[in-house]
Design an enzyme around this catalytic site. Structure first.
Site, short mmCIF file in Angstrom:
data_model
loop_
_atom_site.label_atom_id
_atom_site.label_comp_id
_atom_site.label_asym_id
_atom_site.label_seq_id
_atom_site.Cartn_x
_atom_site.Cartn_y
_atom_site.Cartn_z
N SER A 213 1.00 -1.33 -0.07
CA SER A 213 0.00 -0.20 -0.04
C SER A 213 0.83 1.41 0.07
CB SER A 213 -1.01 -0.10 1.26
OG SER A 213 -1.90 1.02 1.26
N ASN A 214 0.12 2.40 0.41
CA ASN A 214 0.99 3.68 0.46
C ASN A 214 0.53 4.26 1.77
OD1 ASN A 214 -1.36 5.41 -0.38
ND2 ASN A 214 -1.02 3.89 -2.14
N HIS A 215 1.04 5.83 1.61
CA HIS A 215 0.75 6.50 2.82
C HIS A 215 -0.39 7.23 2.99
CE1 HIS A 215 4.39 5.38 5.22
NE2 HIS A 215 5.16 5.52 4.08
#
Ligand code: PMT
Length: 407
Positions: A213-215
């Site tokens: 995923s990412n932030h």
């Protein structure tokens, strides 16, 4: 339109009837006043036994009203004037007794008179002790008021002043204030628009417990959804997992991964006027998610990734002719060049070039620094702004683009 606040300059009549929860209405009055609303507090005499009018007066900087005929004598404007000039009337807390009077159309105090006289929307926030809200007499009164158009902010479940547990606690002040924003937003400059917004970072499963995923926190996308709602749009928010609460008055469609987001967007844009893709969608996903937890072993673990579908690019082919398509480009370098490339490749109407090279901008922050680039070569550089303000600038651009299309 830099600082858009739907409550700013609006006349709100806040009726306070005699529930133990009357003290919470002080927070409602405070939040409304801070948002720029002109708040006229009207209290029943019994409510004044629970909270001193001075508390409200000190916060709203306006006199608190109670006696119908005192108002008539003092201001010579008649006891219906409050209702006539209101943009919205909210009764919080609304006791079982006040609800019953409103349901019957009685007018024996300033709250009930104001409600009868007004043409403004009515919001009711009931509060009463456990058991009472379940009583069929109360239910019928609430149902009748709803049928007549009142918006009811449901009381919450929990422990009551009596020590009993049930549904009847006055909704929290932010919920009541948010409901007023939704109600006042109707008829804004996006009324009749259907807006689809994506938010958050997609999660691509590696196995049942791990993902790529990412932030993205969802803050930017949620801000766009709320801003569009406050300007009267019907909003669908397609959100990857986020810690943020689904906004009131917005249709929330939770998704987890890029494939689910793709399907949800394809379905939602059918009759939409505007698509804003603020989500950070994974460009790659594990080729095959393991169906059991991958066990640790000594050596390296190779994760084979395959590209996901580019949702925005895909919508170019499937979108209805009226749809305005807005993308984001989160970039650490060559901001304008990379963003323009995406604008062209994805055949967008507008791209929000998002400078994520500084800490206060981009993923997770409350502020954002963006440049708005359109397909005709237009460019607007915005300073570092709170995300809700960035959201309103994007919506202003969408309105401009639509106006230019119509000619
Ligand atoms: O959520 P926050 O913490 O508030 O952070 C906000 C944000 C930084 C996530 C947001 O402002 C932002 O910039 N979103 C886009 C992030 C991004 O990485 O974009 P991109 O350059 O990978 O993609 C370009 C555009 O194509 C985006 O609109 C994206 O939604 C879309 N896209 C990308 C990949 C894909 N498979 N399908 C897509 O539609």
């Amino acid at each position: 339109m830099a600082a858009y606040e739907v409550l700013s300059g609006k006349r709100v009549v806040l009726g306070v009837s005699a529930s133990i929860a009357a003290y919470k209405a002080v927070s409602v009055a405070s939040a409304l006043t801070q948002a720029g609303a002109l708040v006229d507090v009207v209290m029943t005499p019994e409510a004044q036994e629970l909270v001193r009018p001075l508390s409200f007066q000190a916060i709203t900087h306006r006199p608190v009203l109670s006696e119908m005929f005192h108002l008539l004598a003092e201001t010579d404007i008649g006891h219906v004037t409050l209702g006539h000039r209101a943009d919205v009337v909210v009764v919080a807390p609304a006791t079982a007794h006040t609800l019953a009077k409103l349901s019957l159309g009685l007018a024996d105090d300033l709250i009930t008179t104001t409600v009868l006289a007004t043409r403004a929307p009515l919001v009711l926030a009931p509060a009463m002790d456990a058991g009472m809200y379940d009583n069929s007499a109360v239910r019928e009164n609430v149902a009748r008021l709803r049928e007549r158009g009142a918006v009811v902010v449901e009381p919450e479940w929990g422990r009551m002043a009596s020590g009993l547990v049930g549904q009847g606690r006055l909704a929290e002040a932010p919920t009541i204030v948010e409901t007023l924003r939704v109600v006042l937003g109707r008829g804004g400059d996006l009324a009749d628009w259907r807006v689809v917004v994506t938010a958050g970072g997609t999660r691509e499963a590696i196995d049942p417990v791990r993902f790529v995923s990412n932030h993205s926190s969802g803050k930017m996308g949620y801000a766009v959804a709320v801003a569009a709602r406050d300007r009267g749009a019907e909003v669908v928010l397609i959100s990857a997992p986020s810690a943020l609460a689904p906004p009131l008055g917005v249709e929330s469609r939770p998704v987890v991964n890029a494939e689910e987001m793709h399907r949800a967007v394809a379905k939602a844009i059918d009759a939409a006027d505007l698509l804003v893709m603020a989500a950070a969608v994974a460009d790659y996903r594990p080729r095959q998610a393991a169906d059991r937890k991958i066990k640790k072993h000594g050596g390296e673990l190779l994760l084979r990734l395959v590209p996901t579908t580019d949702i925005l690019a895909d919508t170019a082919g499937m979108a209805n002719d009226c749809l305005i398509r807005v993308g984001f480009a989160a970039e650490t370098d060559e901001l304008i060049e990379h963003a323009r490339g995406k604008l062209e490749r994805k055949r967008l109407d507008l791209i929000v070039a998002n400078d994520i090279s500084e800490l206060e901008s981009g993923f997770g922050s409350d502020t954002n620094r963006v440049v708005l680039l359109d397909r005709t070569g237009g460019r607007r550089d915005l300073p570092l702004l709170p995300k809700p303000e960035v959201a309103h600038h994007i919506l202003d651009e969408a309105i401009r683009i639509q106006a230019e299309r119509i000619g």
